[in-house]
Structure formats: structure tokens, C-alpha cells
Design an enzyme around this catalytic site. Structure first.
Site, PDB file in Angstrom:
ATOM      1  N   HIS A  70       0.853  -1.193   0.000  1.00 15.19           N
ATOM      2  CA  HIS A  70       0.000   0.000   0.000  1.00 15.19           C
ATOM      3  C   HIS A  70       0.887   1.241   0.000  1.00 15.19           C
ATOM      4  O   HIS A  70       2.066   1.172   0.364  1.00 15.19           O
ATOM      5  CB  HIS A  70      -0.894   0.003   1.229  1.00 15.19           C
ATOM      6  CG  HIS A  70      -1.975  -1.028   1.183  1.00 15.19           C
ATOM      7  ND1 HIS A  70      -3.066  -0.975   2.014  1.00 15.19           N
ATOM      8  CD2 HIS A  70      -2.130  -2.139   0.424  1.00 15.19           C
ATOM      9  CE1 HIS A  70      -3.865  -1.998   1.770  1.00 15.19           C
ATOM     10  NE2 HIS A  70      -3.313  -2.729   0.814  1.00 15.19           N
ATOM     11  N   GLU A 109       1.020   3.825   1.943  1.00 10.88           N
ATOM     12  CA  GLU A 109       1.571   4.169   3.254  1.00 10.88           C
ATOM     13  C   GLU A 109       2.717   3.245   3.636  1.00 10.88           C
ATOM     14  O   GLU A 109       3.752   3.704   4.146  1.00 10.88           O
ATOM     15  CB  GLU A 109       0.474   4.088   4.329  1.00 10.88           C
ATOM     16  CG  GLU A 109      -0.655   5.072   4.135  1.00 10.88           C
ATOM     17  CD  GLU A 109      -1.817   4.533   3.307  1.00 10.88           C
ATOM     18  OE1 GLU A 109      -2.911   5.097   3.406  1.00 10.88           O
ATOM     19  OE2 GLU A 109      -1.628   3.540   2.551  1.00 10.88           O
ATOM     20  N   CYS A 153      -2.274  -0.499   7.342  1.00  9.15           N
ATOM     21  CA  CYS A 153      -1.419   0.687   7.300  1.00  9.15           C
ATOM     22  C   CYS A 153      -1.438   1.428   8.631  1.00  9.15           C
ATOM     23  O   CYS A 153      -0.418   1.970   9.059  1.00  9.15           O
ATOM     24  CB  CYS A 153      -1.837   1.596   6.155  1.00  9.15           C
ATOM     25  SG  CYS A 153      -1.505   0.854   4.533  1.00  9.15           S
TER      26      CYS A 153
END
Length: 155
Positions: free
Chosen positions: A47, A49, A80
Site C-alpha cells: 500500500h 503508506e 497501514c
């Protein structure tokens, strides 16, 4: 935040990317960047992040990002969020909320990811033996012996 959204926009033209970008800032300087590459890598943990945290840790040479702020194009998912705490970031600033994204996905009659974030949030709050995913415990004492040995040798 503008840079995080700019990174997310790359997903419109680069195959394998998803529209979620993030940057990490320390003392007014970007020290980490990331965009969701879950399909490109393929890696479900890639992801924006997480990629920004990995980048910042590499650039700064340490896993502790205290003193840093995460700017992300969308509210962090549960995975995250856990990474934010593990990295000890000071603050999170996001643009679109999880509810905003869910409403857009519903309107488009599409799903943003394989598992809705709300389901994962609910599962995390549920005791492990009552979750939807079957779980069991095995070789507890052996695992604890290793952790105990590690703790005894650490200063």
C-alpha cells in the site's frame, strides 16, 4: 498532501498501480514516498503508506520515524494504521476518508480492494478465536523459548 495525491494519480496511467499515494515528512522535507503497487509487485502489503514507511526507513537508516508526519491521499486501512504505530510516526494527515471511498465505489458498483476495510476493522476488534478466519495455536512453548532467549540477550 499535494504530492501524495500526485503519486496516487500515477495509477491512472501506470498499469498495476492503485490510486493511493503517501509521503512522509520530517522537518518540512519529504523523506519517504509511496504509491499502492499491490498488483504490480504482486504484494498485498504494498500500500502507499507501507511503501512510504519503507522508503523513509531506508533513507533515514532506522525503523523509528518519530518526528515524522504521514500525508496520505486516503485514510489508512487497518494494516497501514498498524504500520504507522509500528513506525512510531507522530501524526497522520489524510485527504479522502474510508467512507468517502466506499461511497464512490458503491456508486460505481465496484470494489476498491479484495476485502472491505470495515470488515478488517471489525475482525481486529474480535477475539482471535471468534474471527471469521479459522485460527489455531501450535508449539507455543517452543516459540516462547526463542522470544525469551532474545529478551535475555538484549541490553
Amino acid at each position: 498532501m499535494a504530492r501524495a495525491i500526485e503519486l496516487s494519480r500515477r495509477a491512472l496511467s501506470e498499469p498495476g498501480l492503485r490510486p493511493f499515494g503517501a509521503v512522509i515528512v520530517k522537518d518540512g522535507v519529504i523523506v519517504g514516498e509511496g504509491v499502492n503497487q499491490a498488483n504490480a509487485k504482486p504484494d498485498p502489503t504494498s500500500h502507499g503508506e507501507i511503501e512510504a514507511i519503507r522508503d523513509a526507513c531506508l533513507r533515514l537508516g532506522k525503523p523509528d520515524l518519530a518526528g515524522c508526519t504521514l500525508y496520505t491521499s486516503s485514510e489508512p486501512c487497518p494494516m497501514c494504521t498498524a504500520a504507522v504505530y509500528a513506525a512510531r510516526l507522530d501524526r497522520v494527515v489524510y485527504a479522502a476518508s474510508a467512507e468517502d471511498n466506499a461511497a464512490l465505489a458503491a456508486e460505481a458498483k465496484k470494489q476498491l480492494g479484495p476485502v472491505p476495510a470495515a470488515l478488517v476493522r471489525d475482525e481486529i476488534a474480535t477475539p482471535i478465536d471468534a474471527r471469521r478466519m479459522p485460527t489455531s495455536q501450535l508449539l507455543r512453548d517452543e516459540a516462547l523459548a526463542v522470544v525469551g532467549a532474545f529478551l535475555r540477550q538484549s541490553p
